[in-house]
Enzyme design. Structure first.
Site, PDB file in Angstrom:
ATOM      1  N   HIS A  88     136.397  26.387  21.056  1.00  0.00           N
ATOM      2  CA  HIS A  88     136.656  27.435  20.048  1.00  0.00           C
ATOM      3  C   HIS A  88     137.033  28.732  20.739  1.00  0.00           C
ATOM      4  O   HIS A  88     136.212  29.626  20.835  1.00  0.00           O
ATOM      5  CB  HIS A  88     135.402  27.636  19.188  1.00  0.00           C
ATOM      6  CG  HIS A  88     135.648  28.337  17.890  1.00  0.00           C
ATOM      7  ND1 HIS A  88     135.617  29.701  17.763  1.00  0.00           N
ATOM      8  CD2 HIS A  88     135.930  27.868  16.660  1.00  0.00           C
ATOM      9  CE1 HIS A  88     135.839  30.043  16.505  1.00  0.00           C
ATOM     10  NE2 HIS A  88     136.040  28.932  15.817  1.00  0.00           N
ATOM     11  N   PHE A  89     138.147  28.949  21.136  1.00  0.00           N
ATOM     12  CA  PHE A  89     139.356  28.120  21.181  1.00  0.00           C
ATOM     13  C   PHE A  89     139.787  28.017  22.639  1.00  0.00           C
ATOM     14  O   PHE A  89     139.743  29.039  23.331  1.00  0.00           O
ATOM     15  CB  PHE A  89     140.480  28.766  20.368  1.00  0.00           C
ATOM     16  CG  PHE A  89     140.140  28.940  18.909  1.00  0.00           C
ATOM     17  CD1 PHE A  89     140.231  27.866  18.036  1.00  0.00           C
ATOM     18  CD2 PHE A  89     139.713  30.157  18.423  1.00  0.00           C
ATOM     19  CE1 PHE A  89     139.926  28.022  16.690  1.00  0.00           C
ATOM     20  CE2 PHE A  89     139.403  30.314  17.082  1.00  0.00           C
ATOM     21  CZ  PHE A  89     139.505  29.257  16.212  1.00  0.00           C
TER      22      PHE A  89
END
EC number: 4.2.1.59
Length: 153
Positions: A47-48
């Site tokens: 993420h991410f």
């Protein structure tokens, strides 16, 4: 309040313990705590990739954990006999991303408290900038009653 006392109050453990230190508490009124966000947080792997951002729901979870600490300390509860459950979040808003290296400040203010139910306002900031906020509804239950209810179902 240091991490040792936080570990005595909350059942959460790595990687889901999201409060590192409590710096102010006025029982029945408010609490200020911190979460130090590092690149080593496991959620940053996905993420991410290439642009790590703390998931908003985990910011809300950090505020919910701070609410539980305030409830325990306000009522001088024995955490070995009690659990605090999040019942709901209203008006959640995310204003800015939280990144590795940020120190997330968690501010909780009691809106209403009746019996085992707590309603709080939570505000998360980084360097004074608002990053997330919401209203939290939580309840404190007896661990024994919770275990008995689970066994019966």
């Amino acid at each position: 309040m240091d991490i040792g006392e936080i570990l005595n109050l909350l059942p959460h453990r790595y990687p889901f313990l999201l409060v590192d230190r409590v710096v102010e508490i006025i029982p029945g009124q408010k609490l200020t705590a911190y979460k130090n966000v590092t690149i080593n947080e496991p959620f940053f792997n996905g993420h991410f990739p290439g642009h790590p951002v703390m998931p908003g729901v985990l910011i809300l979870e950090a505020l919910a954990q701070a609410t539980a600490i305030l409830a325990y300390k306000s009522e001088n509860m024995d955490p070995s006999r009690k659990l605090t459950y999040l019942m709901g979040v209203d008006g959640a808003r995310f204003r800015k991303p939280v990144l590795p290296g940020d120190r997330l400040q968690l501010e909780i203010e009691v809106v209403r408290h009746k019996g085992a139910v707590w309603k709080t306002k939570g505000l998360a900031t980084v360097d004074g900038a608002r990053v997330a906020e919401g209203e939290f509804l939580a309840t404190v239950v007896d661990k024994d009653a919770d275990a008995a209810e689970s066994a019966a179902s």
